[in-house]
Design an enzyme around this catalytic site. Sequence first.
Site, PDB file in Angstrom:
ATOM      1  N   CYS A 131       0.830  -1.211   0.000  1.00 54.68           N
ATOM      2  CA  CYS A 131       0.000   0.000   0.000  1.00 54.68           C
ATOM      3  C   CYS A 131       0.869   1.267   0.000  1.00 54.68           C
ATOM      4  CB  CYS A 131      -1.002  -0.026   1.150  1.00 54.68           C
ATOM      5  SG  CYS A 131      -2.309   1.224   0.990  1.00 54.68           S
ATOM      6  N   GLU A 169      -2.977  -8.659   3.574  1.00 53.83           N
ATOM      7  CA  GLU A 169      -3.474  -9.156   4.861  1.00 53.83           C
ATOM      8  C   GLU A 169      -4.992  -9.020   4.992  1.00 53.83           C
ATOM      9  OE1 GLU A 169      -3.180  -4.788   5.562  1.00 53.83           O
ATOM     10  OE2 GLU A 169      -2.080  -6.252   4.358  1.00 53.83           O
ATOM     11  N   HIS A 175      -4.015  -4.565  -0.057  1.00 51.68           N
ATOM     12  CA  HIS A 175      -3.610  -5.094   1.249  1.00 51.68           C
ATOM     13  C   HIS A 175      -3.683  -6.623   1.231  1.00 51.68           C
ATOM     14  CE1 HIS A 175      -3.446  -1.323   3.552  1.00 51.68           C
ATOM     15  NE2 HIS A 175      -4.400  -0.919   2.719  1.00 51.68           N
TER      16      HIS A 175
END
Length: 197
Positions: free
Chosen positions: A77, A181, A179
């Site tokens: 990011c 995650e 992202h």
Amino acid sequence: MKVAVIKYNSGNVQSVLYALERLGAEAVLTDEVDEITKADKVIFPGQGEASTAMNYLKERNLDKLIPNLKQPFFGVCLGLQLLCSHSEENKTPCLGVFPVKVKKFLPESYAESKVPHVGWNNLFDLKSPLLKGLDDESFVYYVHSFYAELSEFTIAQTHYIKDFSALLHRDNFYAMQAHPEKSGLVGEKILSNFLKL
């Protein structure tokens, strides 16, 4: 394997640490030069504003360290944007690993024109071992108002208002605008592939 997650007051660090823990990696959150240098892999997460983040890196000499690291390195990011040469966000000179400019999305006159770009979108034109096991129907989760332009270092694209660099690669440096995650099994696969590099 020891993974250093670079600390620079970015917002999504805890979720990155949890994701690495689920994959069995020993991760440490640090802004210490010695710990970062000795790590097997380095992850540069991020969520926040470019100039503030760059100031934090400069105060700790990480702006000099990061471009010279030799181990596999993964920016996420804001981490991707800071690895580029310059960001339009507060006219910020960045780390210059990728000679690519980061620009602000300019809304268009149709439905997908909301900025920031928030939500799920697919990757296409995948070309890297980092993306092994994925295809053009792989969706990842985005939250961003700025994007890296397409370049010779682009290893995957996403379309939102325009085509942009979803992932970049140069030498030992990899970076992803979405992202991982927060991107379910696709994000987990990308992180797992990175840890195997």
